[in-house]
Design a protein around this motif. Structure first.
Motif, PDB file in Angstrom:
ATOM      1  N   PHE A 189       0.820  -1.211   0.000  1.00 13.23           N
ATOM      2  CA  PHE A 189       0.000   0.000   0.000  1.00 13.23           C
ATOM      3  C   PHE A 189       0.855   1.262   0.000  1.00 13.23           C
ATOM      4  CE2 PHE A 189      -2.466  -3.369   1.915  1.00 13.23           C
ATOM      5  CZ  PHE A 189      -3.733  -3.201   1.370  1.00 13.23           C
ATOM      6  N   ILE A 190       2.163   1.114  -0.051  1.00 12.92           N
ATOM      7  CA  ILE A 190       3.027   2.288   0.110  1.00 12.92           C
ATOM      8  C   ILE A 190       2.956   3.216  -1.086  1.00 12.92           C
ATOM      9  CG2 ILE A 190       4.625   1.081   1.644  1.00 12.92           C
ATOM     10  CD1 ILE A 190       6.528   0.814  -0.748  1.00 12.92           C
ATOM     11  N   GLY A 191       2.462   2.729  -2.207  1.00 14.59           N
ATOM     12  CA  GLY A 191       2.457   3.557  -3.403  1.00 14.59           C
ATOM     13  C   GLY A 191       1.371   4.602  -3.428  1.00 14.59           C
ATOM     14  N   GLY A 192       0.305   4.376  -2.638  1.00 20.09           N
ATOM     15  CA  GLY A 192      -0.823   5.287  -2.779  1.00 20.09           C
ATOM     16  C   GLY A 192      -1.408   5.129  -4.173  1.00 20.09           C
ATOM     17  N   GLY A 193      -1.344   6.188  -4.968  1.00 16.54           N
ATOM     18  CA  GLY A 193      -1.810   6.124  -6.349  1.00 16.54           C
ATOM     19  C   GLY A 193      -0.731   5.754  -7.338  1.00 16.54           C
ATOM     20  N   ASP A 194       0.504   5.578  -6.879  1.00 14.75           N
ATOM     21  CA  ASP A 194       1.617   5.262  -7.782  1.00 14.75           C
ATOM     22  C   ASP A 194       1.783   3.748  -7.918  1.00 14.75           C
ATOM     23  OD1 ASP A 194       2.274   7.976  -8.077  1.00 14.75           O
ATOM     24  OD2 ASP A 194       3.394   7.948  -6.184  1.00 14.75           O
ATOM     25  N   THR A 195       2.181   3.340  -9.117  1.00 14.01           N
ATOM     26  CA  THR A 195       2.468   1.918  -9.361  1.00 14.01           C
ATOM     27  C   THR A 195       3.963   1.643  -9.409  1.00 14.01           C
ATOM     28  OG1 THR A 195       2.310   2.276 -11.743  1.00 14.01           O
ATOM     29  CG2 THR A 195       0.307   1.558 -10.586  1.00 14.01           C
ATOM     30  N   THR A 196       4.770   2.704  -9.569  1.00  6.68           N
ATOM     31  CA  THR A 196       6.223   2.550  -9.535  1.00  6.68           C
ATOM     32  C   THR A 196       6.813   3.630  -8.649  1.00  6.68           C
ATOM     33  OG1 THR A 196       6.551   3.971 -11.472  1.00  6.68           O
ATOM     34  CG2 THR A 196       6.263   1.599 -11.868  1.00  6.68           C
ATOM     35  N   LEU A 197       7.929   3.292  -8.018  1.00  2.00           N
ATOM     36  CA  LEU A 197       8.615   4.247  -7.154  1.00  2.00           C
ATOM     37  C   LEU A 197      10.108   3.976  -7.190  1.00  2.00           C
ATOM     38  CD1 LEU A 197       6.451   4.332  -3.874  1.00  2.00           C
ATOM     39  CD2 LEU A 197       6.706   6.193  -5.534  1.00  2.00           C
ATOM     40  N   PRO A 198      10.924   5.033  -7.003  1.00  2.00           N
ATOM     41  CA  PRO A 198      12.367   4.818  -6.839  1.00  2.00           C
ATOM     42  C   PRO A 198      12.637   4.048  -5.551  1.00  2.00           C
ATOM     43  CG  PRO A 198      11.875   7.115  -7.330  1.00  2.00           C
ATOM     44  CD  PRO A 198      10.576   6.462  -7.028  1.00  2.00           C
ATOM     45  N   LEU A 199      13.708   3.296  -5.569  1.00  2.00           N
ATOM     46  CA  LEU A 199      14.057   2.515  -4.388  1.00  2.00           C
ATOM     47  C   LEU A 199      14.226   3.409  -3.164  1.00  2.00           C
ATOM     48  CD1 LEU A 199      14.849  -0.093  -2.994  1.00  2.00           C
ATOM     49  CD2 LEU A 199      17.182   0.216  -3.875  1.00  2.00           C
ATOM     50  N   ARG A 200      14.800   4.587  -3.371  1.00  2.00           N
ATOM     51  CA  ARG A 200      14.992   5.521  -2.250  1.00  2.00           C
ATOM     52  C   ARG A 200      13.655   5.853  -1.587  1.00  2.00           C
ATOM     53  NH1 ARG A 200      19.268   8.874  -1.617  1.00  2.00           N
ATOM     54  NH2 ARG A 200      19.798   8.670  -3.825  1.00  2.00           N
TER      55      ARG A 200
END
Length: 1004
Positions: A184-195
Motif C-alpha cells: 500500500f506504500i504507493g498510494g496512487g503510484d504503481t512505480t517508485l524509486p528505491l529511495r
C-alpha cells in the motif's frame, strides 16, 4: 538433483477455499526467494523440473527447491516456521516476503533478494515490515531501546553500506521499481524509486510506531493492518481533530498539576509521563461508539486512575477532591478503600458521536492484573443478557502496567479465555502504560521477553508499540485498534512507551535506583508543551487560544475544589461500579427482609427428575455407561429419592423454571470430576453433536449454561465473579475440580469475594462449589480448607445476637455470606458447599427421601437438622450430644447403630456453619440439658470447623460447660496419603466419639 537454471515459480494464492496458481517468470537466480504459498495439507504440486516443488508430509509443509547441485530446505528456518505452521493443519506454507517484486516486466528491474546461501528473508521491504519495530523511535527519553534485544537486525537497510548486503549500491537508490499488488506504500503510484520505497516503509514501520503483526496466521488480517499503516498520509488529522486532541491533553495534564499543587504530600499515583493515556482512551471510546458500541467495561491499576475517573468516566471533580480531605467522615456502608482503587459507573452522551454510552470502571485491589478476568466476566455477562452474540454492543478495555503485564500469570490466563466460546468477549483492547520500569526494577531484570507485551502473541493479537510523546501517532494507533476490534472481534494490544516522571508514588525517590533515567526525565518537556508548540507553529491554534483552554480547565478545577469542602461524609455508594437499580430501593437497601419458602410441588420435582434421566433428542447415540447412569436416576425418581447429582439437578431446574439463569463453570463440570453430573451428553457416532437436557425442561425457562473451563483457577474464578456482577437474577457457580484447588485463586477470594462489599459496596451472588471429604485420597484431594473461609466470616463469636424479625434473614444480611433467593446478594462470604467425594461417585450412604415435609410447598432450607429417633423422644436421658457437619454424620450414625447407643447419644447436623445458627443451637442445648456437648469432625483439629464453632458454642452456654473436641489430631498436612493410616485415624475418633466416659474428670 536437478540441473539447469529455473525459469519461473508458481505463486499459490488462496481465496476462501479456492486455490489459484500463477506462473511467475524468474528474472534472476535468486528471485525464487520471493514466494508466497498457501498450501492445503493434502496438496501435492509437482510441476516440471524447472519449477518450484511443493508437497506436504507428516502434517508439516516443506519447501524444497532444486537448483543445480544445491538442495534448499526451509523447514527449520526459525523466522519462517512460525509463519507456515497452522494449528488446524488445513493450509499454509507462508513465507515472509509476500510482497513480490519479481512480477516485473523487463523494462523495470527487480528488487534484488538475498543470495541463496543467506538464511534471512529475502526482501528489504519484507524485513522492514516484519522487523522494523526493532529500530522504531519508541522511547520518549531516547536512552533505552523499547525492546531488550538491544540489536539492530543486520539485514535492515539502516545505512547506505547495508545496500551491499542485497547486491545494491547507492546508485540503485534512484532506480524505479514497479510496486506489487500486495503493498500500500504507493498510494496512487504503481512505480517508485528505491529511495522512496525505503523512505515510505521506514515512515510506516520505523518511526514513532512499531508494529508487530507478521506472526498472525491470517493473510487477510495482515493485509488489513498494512492498509492502515502503509498508505501515504495514513496518520493525517484535520485541524479540528488536532484541537480536540490538544484540549484532551490539557485536561489530562492540568488535572495532575492541580492535584500536585493542592496535595503535594499525598499519594495519588499520577499519570505524569503518560498523560496521553486520557486522549488515547477517549479516541478508543469515540471510535468504538461510532461502530455501535454502547457499553464499555474497563479495568486498570492504580496509576492514572483518578485522571481516568475524572476525564474519561467523568466522575464529578468535587467527589474526587473531597477524598483528599483527612477530616472527611466515612459513611456506615463498610470499611471503604483508598481513592485510587475505587470504581465508577456512569451513563452519558458521547460528544463525538451523540450516542448514549455507559462506562464502567471496575474497582480493584493493589494486586495488579487481578481485575483482568473480572472485567472480562462482566463484559461477557452483559453481552449474554443483551443477546450480543458478536460483541457489537458491549466491549472491554484493559489498562496495564508494563511490569505487571509481563510478570503476572493471570494476564496469560485471561488471554487464553479470549477465544473460548463460553468465555470470549469478542475482542478486548489492551492498553499498556509502559513506564519502562516496575517500581524500582529495571526491565532488563524484570522479564525475559524482548517486550512486555509478548504474551499477547499467543493469541495472534497484533501489537502496536507507539512513542507516547507523539500524540498523533498514539491517536492513529488507538483508532486502528478500535477498528481492528470492530472488524475482527479479536484482542489487540497498544504499548504506550512512556516514562514515569516521579517515583512509584509521589513520596518515593527514584534517583536511588535509576539515576541516569531520572536525570533525563528532569530535563524532559512534558507532552502538552511539545504538542502545543507544534500546533502553534503549524497555525492550528494560537498561543492565546491555548492559554484560554488551560485557564478554562483550571477554573473548573478550582470551582470543584471549593465545592468539595462542603462534603462532610464519604459515601462509598457513590463509587459503585456495578449497580442493580431495579433490585434495591433508591437508597440501595433491600426491598424486603424476608425469605420466601423454597419448597416445590412434587410434580415439579418428578418432571425435572425424569428430564434428568432421559435424552430429549431423537436418534441420539449414548454411551452405555451414561445410559446406565440415567437409568439409575430414573429409579431414584420413581422411589422418590435423590443423591447429590440429582438433588443438584432439581435445584438448578427449579430456578430455571422461575426465570433465573444458571451458569456452572469450572474444570470438567459438564461431566463432573467424579463422573456424577453428565449435564452435557455426547453422541457417540457424530462429532460435536451434544445435548443439554436441562435446557429442555420448559419452553419458557431461563437458559442453563454449563461450560468446561480452561485449566485455570485464578482467571476462571475471577471471570465468574465478574459474570455474577451483571445481574442479581442469576445463579453463577464456579466448581473447583477438588476443593483445595481454590488455593490458586486465593487472590480473587481474599481481595474481591471476601471484602468486596465492605470495600466497594459491591453486591454479588457468586457460589463456590468445593468438593471436600476425608477419604484417604491424600493431602491434595481431601480438604476444601473450610477453616480459611470461616476465618473470613465477620460475625462476632463472643456476642449473642439479638433476635429480631426474621432472625435468619437479618443474620445473613449482617454478614458476608452468599445467598441466592434472598432480597439481597452477599458477594463475599462463600457459600461453601462441601461435597463428599464418595457421595458424588458411588454413594455408600442411603439416598435422601424427598417427601412433602422436607421439600414440599412452604418448606425452606434447614440451617440445623435435629436428632431423629429414640434420643429426641427422651432428651433427659441423653448423655452426649454430638454436633457435626458433612458426611461424617453418616459414619457416626452407622457406628451409633452398631453400638446400640441411639437412646443415649444424639446426633445434630449443622447445615449452615456461618453465620452461626445461635438460635437453633441454643434450643438444642436447652433440650438436652443433662448431656455433655461434643463437636465431631473428620478434619484435623487445627483445620476444619472446630476453631470457628468452639467460641460460639461457649457463647451459647455462657461459658458454663465445655464443648469437647472429637476428630483427628493436629497436623501440618490436610490428610494422610496412606489408606491404612486414614482408616486407623477414623477408627480412633469413632471410638472416642462413643466412649461416654472419655471426658470425665477433664477440665476445660
Amino acid at each position: 538433483m536437478l540441473k539447469g537454471t529455473p525459469k519461473g515459480i508458481f505463486l499459490c494464492h488462496q481465496n476462501d477455499l479456492l486455490l489459484t496458481f500463477t506462473l511467475i517468470p524468474l528474472v534472476s537466480n535468486s528471485a525464487y526467494h520471493t514466494v508466497v504459498a498457501l498450501l492445503f495439507s493434502n496438496l501435492s504440486l509437482s510441476p516440471n523440473n524447472s519449477y518450484l516443488y511443493l508437497y506436504h508430509q507428516h502434517h508439516h509443509p516443506h519447501y524444497h527447491y532444486y537448483q543445480q547441485h544445491h538442495y534448499y530446505h526451509y523447514y527449520h528456518h526459525p523466522h519462517q516456521y512460525h509463519h507456515f505452521y497452522h494449528h488446524q493443519h488445513r493450509y499454509h506454507l507462508y513465507y515472509h516476503h509476500q510482497y513480490l517484486f519479481s512480477l516485473l516486466p523487463p523494462s523495470h528491474p527487480t528488487l534484488p533478494s538475498l543470495p541463496p546461501s543467506q538464511p534471512q528473508p529475502s526482501s528489504p521491504a519484507t524485513l522492514t515490515t516484519i522487523r522494523g519495530h526493532h529500530v522504531a523511535q519508541l522511547d520518549p527519553l531516547g536512552i533505552l531501546e523499547a525492546d531488550l534485544d538491544c540489536f539492530v537486525p543486520s539485514d535492515l537497510i539502516t545505512t547506505i553500506d547495508k545496500l551491499g548486503f542485497y547486491g545494491l549500491d547507492e546508485s540503485d537508490l534512484d532506480k524505479t521499481f514497479r510496486l506489487p499488488f500486495t503493498t500500500f506504500i504507493g498510494g496512487g503510484d504503481t512505480t517508485l524509486p528505491l529511495r522512496e520505497i525505503i523512505r515510505r516503509l521506514e515512515t510506516s514501520y520505523c518511526g514513532h510506531v512499531g508494529v508487530e503483526f507478521m506472526f498472525i496466521n491470517s493473510v487477510e488480517q495482515c493485509q488489513w493492518i498494512r492498509g492502515k499503516f502503509e498508505p501515504p498520509g495514513a496518520m493525517h488529522f484535520t485541524s479540528a481533530e488536532k484541537r480536540t486532541l490538544l484540549a484532551r491533553l490539557v485536561r489530562s495534564t492540568r488535572f495532575e498539576d492541580f492535584l500536585a499543587r493542592k496535595w503535594s504530600s499525598e499519594k495519588r499515583f499520577g499519570l505524569e509521563g503518560c498523560e496521553v493515556l486520557i486522549p488515547a482512551l477517549k479516541m478508543i471510546i469515540d471510535s468504538s461508539s461510532a461502530a455501535g458500541i454502547d457499553s464499555i467495561i474497563m479495568g486498570m491499576p492504580h496509576r492514572g486512575r483518578l485522571n481516568v475517573l475524572a476525564n474519561v468516566i467523568r466522575k464529578e471533580l468535587n467527589q474526587i477532591f473531597c477524598q483528599f480531605d483527612p477530616k472527611l467522615e466515612a459513611a456506615d456502608e463498610g470499611s471503604g478503600d483508598v481513592k485510587y482503587h475505587l470504581g465508577m459507573y456512569h451513563e452519558r452522551i458521547n460528544r463525538e458521536t451523540d450516542k448514549t454510552l455507559t462506562l464502567s470502571l471496575m474497582a480493584n485491589p493493589s494486586h495488579l492484573e487481578a481485575v483482568d478476568p473480572v472485567v472480562q466476566g462482566k463484559a461477557k455477562a452483559e453481552q449474554f443478557y443483551r443477546g450480543d452474540s458478536q460483541g457489537k454492543k458491549v466491549m472491554s478495555i484493559l489498562i496495564h502496567g508494563d511490569a505487571a503485564f509481563a510478570g503476572q500469570g493471570v494476564v496469560y490466563e485471561t488471554f487464553h479465555l479470549s477465544e473460548l466460546p463460553s468465555y470470549t468477549t469478542h475482542g478486548t483492547i489492551h492498553v499498556v502504560v509502559n513506564n519502562q520500569i516496575g517500581f524500582t526494577t529495571d526491565p532488563r531484570v524484570a522479564r525475559s521477553s524482548p517486550y512486555p507485551t509478548d504474551v499477547a502473541r499467543v493469541v495472534n493479537a497484533p501489537i502496536f508499540h507507539v512513542n507516547a510523546d507523539d500524540p498523533e501517532a498514539v491517536m492513529h494507533v488507538c483508532r486502528v485498534a478500535a477498528e481492528w476490534r470492530s472488524t475482527f472481534n479479536k484482542d489487540v494490544v497498544i504499548d504506550l512507551v512512556s516514562y514515569r516522571r516521579f517515583g512509584h508514588n509521589e513520596m518515593d525517590e527514584p534517583m536511588f535506583t535509576q539515576p541516569l533515567m531520572y536525570k533525563q526525565i528532569r530535563r524532559q518537556e512534558d507532552v502538552l508543551k511539545k504538542y502545543s508548540d507544534k500546533l502553534i507553529s503549524e497555525g492550528v491554534v494560537t498561543l492565546q487560544e491555548f492559554e484560554e483552554e488551560v485557564a478554562k480547565y483550571d477554573k473548573i478545577c478550582e470551582e470543584a475544589y471549593t465545592s468539595s469542602k462542603d462534603e462532610k461524609i464519604s459515601h462509598i455508594r457513590h463509587w459503585l461500579d456495578s449497580p442493580w437499580p431495579d433490585f434495591f430501593t433508591a437508597e440501595g437497601e433491600p426491598k424486603s427482609m424476608s425469605c420466601p419458602p423454597t419448597g416445590l410441588e412434587e410434580g415439579v420435582l418428578q418432571h425435572i427428575g425424569l428430564t434428568a434421566s432421559s435424552v430429549p433428542l431423537e436418534g441420539f447415540n449414548l454411551h452405555p455407561g451414561v445410559s446406565r447412569i440415567l437409568r439409575g436416576r430414573s429409579e431414584l425418581v420413581k422411589a422418590r429419592q435423590m443423591d447429590w447429582a440429582l438433588g443438584e439437578y432439581m435445584a438448578f431446574g427449579s430456578l430455571l423454571q422461575e426465570g433465573v439463569h444458571v451458569r456452572l463453570s469450572g474444570q470438567d463440570v459438564e461431566r463432573g470430576t467424579f463422573s456424577h453430573r453428565h449435564h452435557v451428553l455426547h453422541d457417540q457416532e457424530v462429532d460435536r453433536r451434544f445435548c443439554v437436557p436441562m435446557n429442555h425442561l420448559w419452553s419458557d425457562q431461563a437458559p442453563y449454561t454449563v461450560c468446561n473451563s480452561s485449566l485455570s483457577e485464578y482467571g476462571v474464578l475471577g471471570f465468574e465473579l465478574g459474570f455474577a456482577m451483571a445481574s442479581p437474577n442469576a445463579l453463577v457457580l464456579w466448581e473447583a475440580q477438588f476443593g483445595d484447588f481454590h488455593n490458586t485463586a486465593q487472590c480473587i477470594i481474599d481481595q474481591f469475594i471476601s471484602p468486596g462489599q465492605a470495600k466497594w459496596v459491591r453486591n454479588n451472588g457468586i457460589v463456590l462449589l468445593l468438593p471436600h471429604g476425608m477419604e484417604g485420597m491424600g493431602p491434595e484431594h481431601s480438604s476444601a480448607r473450610p477453616e480459611r473461609f470461616l476465618q473470613m466470616s465477620k460475625d462476632d463469636p463472643d456476642r449473642f445476637p439479638e433476635f429480631r424479625g426474621d432472625f435468619e434473614v437479618h443474620q445473613l444480611f449482617d454478614c458476608n455470606w452468599v445467598v441466592v433467593l434472598l432480597p439481597f446478594r452477599k458477594p463475599v462470604r462463600i457459600h461453601l458447599i462441601s461435597k463428599p467425594l464418595s457421595n458424588a461417585r458411588i454413594n455408600p450412604y442411603p439416598p435422601v427421601h424427598y417427601s412433602t415435609p422436607w421439600v414440599g410447598p412452604g418448606t425452606r432450607f434447614k440451617r440445623l437438622i435435629p436428632n431423629e429417633g429414640p434420643a429426641s423422644e427422651n432428651p433427659q436421658q441423653v448423655k452426649r450430644v454430638i454436633f457435626c457437619t458433612g458426611k461424617v454424620y453418616y459414619e457416626l450414625a452407622r457406628e451409633r447403630k452398631v453400638l446400640n447407643l441411639e437412646g443415649e447419644v444424639a446426633l445434630i447436623r449443622l447445615e449452615q456453619i456461618s453465620p452461626f445458627p445461635f438460635d437453633l443451637v441454643r434450643s438444642e442445648v436447652e433440650r438436652y440439658s443433662n448431656a455433655e456437648l461434643v463437636w465431631c469432625q473428620e478434619e484435623h483439629k487445627n483445620m476444619g470447623y472446630y476453631d470457628y464453632v468452639r467460641p460460639r458454642f461457649l457463647t451459647v452456654v455462657a461459658n458454663q460447660k465445655p464443648i469437647w473436641y472429637v476428630g483427628r489430631d493436629p497436623a501440618a498436612a490436610p490428610a494422610t496419603g496412606n489408606k491404612a493410616t486414614h482408616l486407623n485415624e477414623l477408627r480412633r475418633f469413632m471410638d472416642t466419639a462413643f466412649n461416654l466416659g472419655v471426658f470425665q474428670g477433664r477440665k476445660f
